[in-house]
Scaffold this active site. Structure first.
Site, PDB file in Angstrom:
ATOM      1  N   SER A 141      72.681  36.450 -10.912  1.00  0.00           N
ATOM      2  CA  SER A 141      73.313  35.234 -10.413  1.00  0.00           C
ATOM      3  C   SER A 141      74.808  35.197 -10.718  1.00  0.00           C
ATOM      4  O   SER A 141      75.285  35.792 -11.689  1.00  0.00           O
ATOM      5  CB  SER A 141      72.644  34.005 -11.037  1.00  0.00           C
ATOM      6  OG  SER A 141      72.743  34.060 -12.447  1.00  0.00           O
ATOM      7  N   HIS A 145      78.860  31.469 -19.117  1.00  0.00           N
ATOM      8  CA  HIS A 145      78.235  31.036 -20.368  1.00  0.00           C
ATOM      9  C   HIS A 145      79.143  30.007 -21.041  1.00  0.00           C
ATOM     10  O   HIS A 145      80.355  30.229 -21.155  1.00  0.00           O
ATOM     11  CB  HIS A 145      78.005  32.228 -21.289  1.00  0.00           C
ATOM     12  CG  HIS A 145      77.250  33.345 -20.634  1.00  0.00           C
ATOM     13  ND1 HIS A 145      75.988  33.176 -20.108  1.00  0.00           N
ATOM     14  CD2 HIS A 145      77.589  34.634 -20.381  1.00  0.00           C
ATOM     15  CE1 HIS A 145      75.581  34.320 -19.579  1.00  0.00           C
ATOM     16  NE2 HIS A 145      76.529  35.220 -19.730  1.00  0.00           N
ATOM     17  N   LYS A 168      77.929  32.218 -25.842  1.00  0.00           N
ATOM     18  CA  LYS A 168      77.363  33.517 -25.515  1.00  0.00           C
ATOM     19  C   LYS A 168      78.424  34.474 -24.963  1.00  0.00           C
ATOM     20  O   LYS A 168      78.306  34.956 -23.844  1.00  0.00           O
ATOM     21  CB  LYS A 168      76.226  33.348 -24.499  1.00  0.00           C
ATOM     22  CG  LYS A 168      75.381  34.598 -24.279  1.00  0.00           C
ATOM     23  CD  LYS A 168      74.434  34.386 -23.103  1.00  0.00           C
ATOM     24  CE  LYS A 168      73.683  35.646 -22.757  1.00  0.00           C
ATOM     25  NZ  LYS A 168      72.926  35.536 -21.507  1.00  0.00           N
ATOM     26  N   GLU A 170      79.947  38.066 -24.381  1.00  0.00           N
ATOM     27  CA  GLU A 170      79.138  39.274 -24.246  1.00  0.00           C
ATOM     28  C   GLU A 170      79.994  40.469 -23.856  1.00  0.00           C
ATOM     29  O   GLU A 170      81.142  40.320 -23.428  1.00  0.00           O
ATOM     30  CB  GLU A 170      78.028  39.071 -23.216  1.00  0.00           C
ATOM     31  CG  GLU A 170      78.505  38.793 -21.808  1.00  0.00           C
ATOM     32  CD  GLU A 170      77.379  38.364 -20.873  1.00  0.00           C
ATOM     33  OE1 GLU A 170      76.376  37.806 -21.348  1.00  0.00           O
ATOM     34  OE2 GLU A 170      77.513  38.587 -19.657  1.00  0.00           O
ATOM     35  N   HIS A 312      81.016  35.460 -13.600  1.00  0.00           N
ATOM     36  CA  HIS A 312      80.692  36.875 -13.457  1.00  0.00           C
ATOM     37  C   HIS A 312      79.313  37.020 -12.829  1.00  0.00           C
ATOM     38  O   HIS A 312      78.519  36.071 -12.790  1.00  0.00           O
ATOM     39  CB  HIS A 312      80.747  37.604 -14.801  1.00  0.00           C
ATOM     40  CG  HIS A 312      79.786  37.077 -15.825  1.00  0.00           C
ATOM     41  ND1 HIS A 312      80.007  35.904 -16.525  1.00  0.00           N
ATOM     42  CD2 HIS A 312      78.582  37.535 -16.270  1.00  0.00           C
ATOM     43  CE1 HIS A 312      78.996  35.676 -17.352  1.00  0.00           C
ATOM     44  NE2 HIS A 312      78.111  36.653 -17.202  1.00  0.00           N
ATOM     45  N   LYS A 337      66.766  30.627  -9.192  1.00  0.00           N
ATOM     46  CA  LYS A 337      66.597  29.760 -10.354  1.00  0.00           C
ATOM     47  C   LYS A 337      67.419  28.480 -10.203  1.00  0.00           C
ATOM     48  O   LYS A 337      68.171  28.301  -9.246  1.00  0.00           O
ATOM     49  CB  LYS A 337      66.995  30.510 -11.636  1.00  0.00           C
ATOM     50  CG  LYS A 337      66.109  31.712 -11.952  1.00  0.00           C
ATOM     51  CD  LYS A 337      66.544  32.377 -13.244  1.00  0.00           C
ATOM     52  CE  LYS A 337      65.665  33.573 -13.591  1.00  0.00           C
ATOM     53  NZ  LYS A 337      66.108  34.236 -14.839  1.00  0.00           N
TER      54      LYS A 337
END
Length: 458
Positions: A141, A145, A168, A170, A312, A337
């Site tokens: 998707s 975050h 989050k 990453e 992203h 979702k």
């Protein structure tokens, strides 16, 4: 004549309470609760882990998935996606000890010294990082975050969707060629989109399109940010019918131009991406939204990192991923979702920077380190040649090792027997543990180590 024997000492008089107790009938006595078992003595050696697989729909299927191979599935279902391997303590898919099946998180609660004092003081009795392997067949998707403050708010409002209150950040390290969308494209690239995709202007509106066309790279940041936010929000909130119609026109035109008998035009990479995404997610706003973002291709060994509130989407390939311990994702496109479009559009930074590409810095022979600007984690890549011994010096925090390829032996602190290590093995080592690695046979043994960022300790 002998003295008469002295009389025996008088009996002590009973205390009034004792007298009353003796006279009272016996009664039940409430015993104190049993004492908790003493904490386990810290085990300084390796803890072998069993790690969970996530079967998200976008994952590679069956034996084509690196995740399936590393998870040790000897007969993976060819129709089932094997998307992510999780190594850590996050409750959504926690790792367990191979020895007894207990949770790694529970063991750390009983052995907080395994985290090291600095890590325990900053993050409590838990690992601050989550280590993963991703096998991506289909675009993930369009997402971002939240920072820690927003994560706490979202978790309080919708705990079923936002499962924890942590941020989050990453980092993804490419194992194969890895493609992603990351951050907003520069103003000149966006102008080119407006010139060549007339449907785009129709969706963002003539006012914002005109402002973007008139801007320069060196114009004031706030004005660009405000216009970019307005244009992006209009696209993401456009009606389903408007998106469907615009997408059909764009895709139809690109297909026609690439197949014209008289004048075949080579499509740009972004245009090819639009066609690819439309096959995966028909009539999805994310197909056209991809034109807003930087299109990044990583070669094996290259990495990118993503901070809070940055848009992203991973598109394809396989990677090692490390992040702060969280599973918070705000989605708005390319997904079946739940979509939280308003939150995503309001939270983004709208920075227009191409992401920094990391290639790892040698920290000792055969070891490269990827160091993002986040305290929670860093990743080392260890490539152990046959016949060589690689000694990983002790660090003040915990580590998780993953054997990616090859086989060999691993030894810690010279107090335990060497243990065999092969592809897919995962080990936890406590803070201040020296680790010795050696390869067996003619092949290199490649491992990745996740740990707390070394800058945190300095």
């Amino acid at each position: 004549m002998a003295d008469p024997p002295s009389p025996p000492p008088p009996e002590p008089e009973p205390e009034p309470e004792a007298e009353a107790a003796a006279a009272s009938p016996p009664r039940d006595v409430e015993l104190p609760p049993p004492l908790k078992p003493p904490p386990e003595p810290p085990r300084r050696g390796l803890l072998r882990l069993r790690c969970a697989v996530q079967h998200y729909e976008w994952g590679r299927r069956g034996g084509a998935s690196l995740v399936a191979r590393l998870a040790g599935d000897s007969d993976p279902d060819p129709a089932r996606p094997y998307a992510e391997l999780w190594m850590g303590t996050h409750p959504s898919a926690p790792s367990t000890l191979l020895e007894d099946g207990g949770l790694l998180g529970d063991w750390l609660e009983r052995n907080p010294d395994a985290l090291g004092p600095a890590v325990a003081a900053r993050w409590g009795g838990d690992l601050p990082f989550l280590f993963k392997v991703l096998s991506v067949a289909k675009a993930l998707s369009i997402q971002a975050h939240p920072d820690k403050k927003l994560a706490e708010v979202l978790h309080a409002l919708r705990p079923a969707t936002y499962k924890d209150g942590n941020h989050k950040p990453e980092m993804a390290i490419a194992v194969t060629e890895f493609r992603a969308l990351c951050g907003f494209a520069g103003i000149e690239e966006l102008k080119d989109v407006l010139r060549t995709v007339p449907e785009f202007e129709g969706l963002v509106g003539p006012e914002d399109a005109g402002k973007l066309m008139g801007m320069k790279e060196y114009d004031g940041g706030n004005e660009i940010k405000s216009t970019l936010q307005s244009a992006f929000a209009k696209l993401m909130t456009a009606s389903k019918d408007a998106i469907s119609e615009a997408t059909a026109k764009v895709v139809g035109r690109l297909n026609a131009e690439s197949k014209c008998r008289f004048e075949i035009r080579t499509l740009t990479e972004k245009e090819q991406l639009v066609l690819s995404l439309e096959k995966q997610y028909q009539e999805d706003v994310g197909v056209l939204a991809a034109l807003f973002f930087n299109y990044v291709k990583l070669s094996p060994g290259e990495a990118l990192y993503i901070g809070a509130n940055e848009p992203h989407a991973y598109l394809s390939g396989e990677c090692i991923e490390c992040m702060a311990t969280s599973d918070n994702v705000v989605r708005a496109g390319l997904t079946p979702k739940y979509r939280d479009v308003q939150t995503l559009c309001s939270m983004l930074t709208y920075k227009q920077n191409f992401p920094e590409i990391l290639r790892g810095v040698p920290v000792q022979p055969y070891v490269r380190r990827y160091t993002p600007p986040f305290d929670e984690f860093e990743v080392d890549c260890c490539l152990v040649p046959p016949g060589e011994l690689v000694v990983v010096s002790p660090v003040p925090g915990p580590s998780i090792f993953l054997v990616m390829t090859g086989e060999g032996e691993i030894e810690v602190d010279s107090i335990s027997d060497r243990e065999k290590a092969k592809e897919g093995d995962v080990f936890f080592t406590p803070a201040y543990t020296e680790v010795k690695l050696s390869a067996c046979g003619p092949e290199f043994m490649q491992l990745y180590r996740a740990g707390v960022n070394s800058r945190f300790f300095s």
